[in-house]
Design an enzyme around this catalytic site. Structure first.
Site, PDB file in Angstrom:
ATOM      1  N   GLU A 130     -48.992 -32.180  11.498  1.00 26.58           N
ATOM      2  CA  GLU A 130     -49.442 -31.962  12.886  1.00 26.58           C
ATOM      3  C   GLU A 130     -50.614 -30.848  12.844  1.00 26.58           C
ATOM      4  O   GLU A 130     -50.567 -29.963  12.054  1.00 26.58           O
ATOM      5  CB  GLU A 130     -48.322 -31.637  13.606  1.00 26.58           C
ATOM      6  CG  GLU A 130     -47.724 -30.328  13.612  1.00 26.58           C
ATOM      7  CD  GLU A 130     -46.681 -29.988  14.549  1.00 26.58           C
ATOM      8  OE1 GLU A 130     -47.154 -30.078  16.049  1.00 26.58           O
ATOM      9  OE2 GLU A 130     -45.695 -29.646  14.231  1.00 26.58           O
ATOM     10  N   LEU A 189     -52.088 -27.814  14.770  1.00 25.32           N
ATOM     11  CA  LEU A 189     -51.797 -26.813  15.974  1.00 25.32           C
ATOM     12  C   LEU A 189     -52.765 -26.113  16.318  1.00 25.32           C
ATOM     13  O   LEU A 189     -53.748 -25.818  15.506  1.00 25.32           O
ATOM     14  CB  LEU A 189     -50.597 -25.931  15.333  1.00 25.32           C
ATOM     15  CG  LEU A 189     -49.225 -26.527  14.859  1.00 25.32           C
ATOM     16  CD1 LEU A 189     -48.629 -25.472  14.010  1.00 25.32           C
ATOM     17  CD2 LEU A 189     -48.490 -27.007  16.034  1.00 25.32           C
ATOM     18  N   ASP A 234     -44.281 -16.321   0.697  1.00 26.70           N
ATOM     19  CA  ASP A 234     -45.801 -16.016   0.476  1.00 26.70           C
ATOM     20  C   ASP A 234     -46.130 -15.529   1.800  1.00 26.70           C
ATOM     21  O   ASP A 234     -47.275 -16.032   2.256  1.00 26.70           O
ATOM     22  CB  ASP A 234     -46.700 -17.251  -0.225  1.00 26.70           C
ATOM     23  CG  ASP A 234     -48.072 -16.838  -0.488  1.00 26.70           C
ATOM     24  OD1 ASP A 234     -48.429 -15.552  -0.727  1.00 26.70           O
ATOM     25  OD2 ASP A 234     -48.928 -17.530  -0.439  1.00 26.70           O
TER      26      ASP A 234
END
Length: 267
Positions: A80, A82, A178
């Site tokens: 998706e 954003l 990370d």
């Protein structure tokens, strides 16, 4: 029809009308795609996208914001799209709460079900029950032959002391793996975790990474909550791993980052 367009059509039932590159593509290609049916999705291309999709799923299953995976095929991951906004106090507070929630989910051992990599730097994740042994063997000395000899000797000396310097069995928290600010997408008052390299480990490893290139503001710390005694002394041990990754990926300009962490630890 391009390979990417064919993949998008097969997974989502629409073709790509427009594509533009997004930031964050140091080790993989990331694009924002506008589809012919009006949807916008993010496409990430790389050899380990299936593993990344599983990690994003684990983060979302932990109740933590992360992009929804829309499909995976071959070397393409579709997620998706954003809306990104500037970091705000509310966003940092949301990140602190999200990270506390992530770290509250624990696994049976340190490691992950499969290995991973940052570009050419392999990340072995074979599980171990002993945390200092994991940090030594799977992180700091995972590839001793890739290090300059003088550095390797100093890191070997540090690793011999890790049982004294690190807790033997902290909770095996779900880690992003990370976590620097470039891998947090702020959207309004929310904070989404992106580009994970998940494994089970000591939550302080994520926090150390987040402090590597600057300190998060007070709103983050207030939301994350109390840290364990001695965390500041351990921070440079945990920062040494991403410093070594940067040295191997991007060259001698990061040697100083490695040296300073070792020197601060007395090695």
């Amino acid at each position: 029809m391009s390979g990417l367009n064919q993949t998008v059509l097969s997974l989502l039932g629409a073709e790509v009308a427009r594509a533009r590159p997004l930031h964050g593509g140091d080790l993989s290609e990331v694009q924002l795609l506008s589809l012919t049916d009006g949807r916008r999705v993010v496409a990430k291309t790389g050899p380990l996208v299936a593993a990344e999709a599983a990690m994003l799923g684990a983060i979302r299953a932990a109740g933590v914001p992360a992009p929804e995976v829309l499909g995976v095929a071959g070397h393409v991951l579709l997620m998706e799209a954003l809306e990104e906004t500037a970091a705000s106090a509310a966003g940092w507070q949301a990140l602190g709460a999200a990270l506390r929630q992530l770290h509250s989910v624990t696994g049976p051992q340190y490691g992950w079900a499969e290995d991973y990599a940052f570009g050419a730097v392999a990340i072995p994740n074979a599980p171990l029950p002993d945390w200092p042994a994991f940090w030594a063997g799977r992180r700091l000395l995972a590839a001793p032959d890739a290090l300059p000899r003088d550095l390797r000797l100093r890191i070997e000396a540090l690793c011999a002391r890790l049982p004294e310097l690190l807790p033997a069995a902290p909770p095996a928290a779900l880690l992003h793996g990370d976590l620097w600010t470039g891998n947090v997408l702020f959207s309004g008052g929310s904070a989404y975790l992106i580009d994970p390299a998940c494994y089970w480990g000591h939550g302080e490893a994520d926090l150390a990474m987040l402090h590597l290139f600057g300190a998060p503001p007070a709103a983050f710390h207030e939301a994350y909550g109390q840290l364990e005694p001695g965390h500041e002394a351990r921070r440079h041990i945990y920062q040494l791993w991403p410093a070594l990754v940067h040295l191997r990926l991007f060259g001698a300009g990061y040697r100083g980052m490695v040296d300073s962490r070792l020197a601060s630890l007395g090695f």
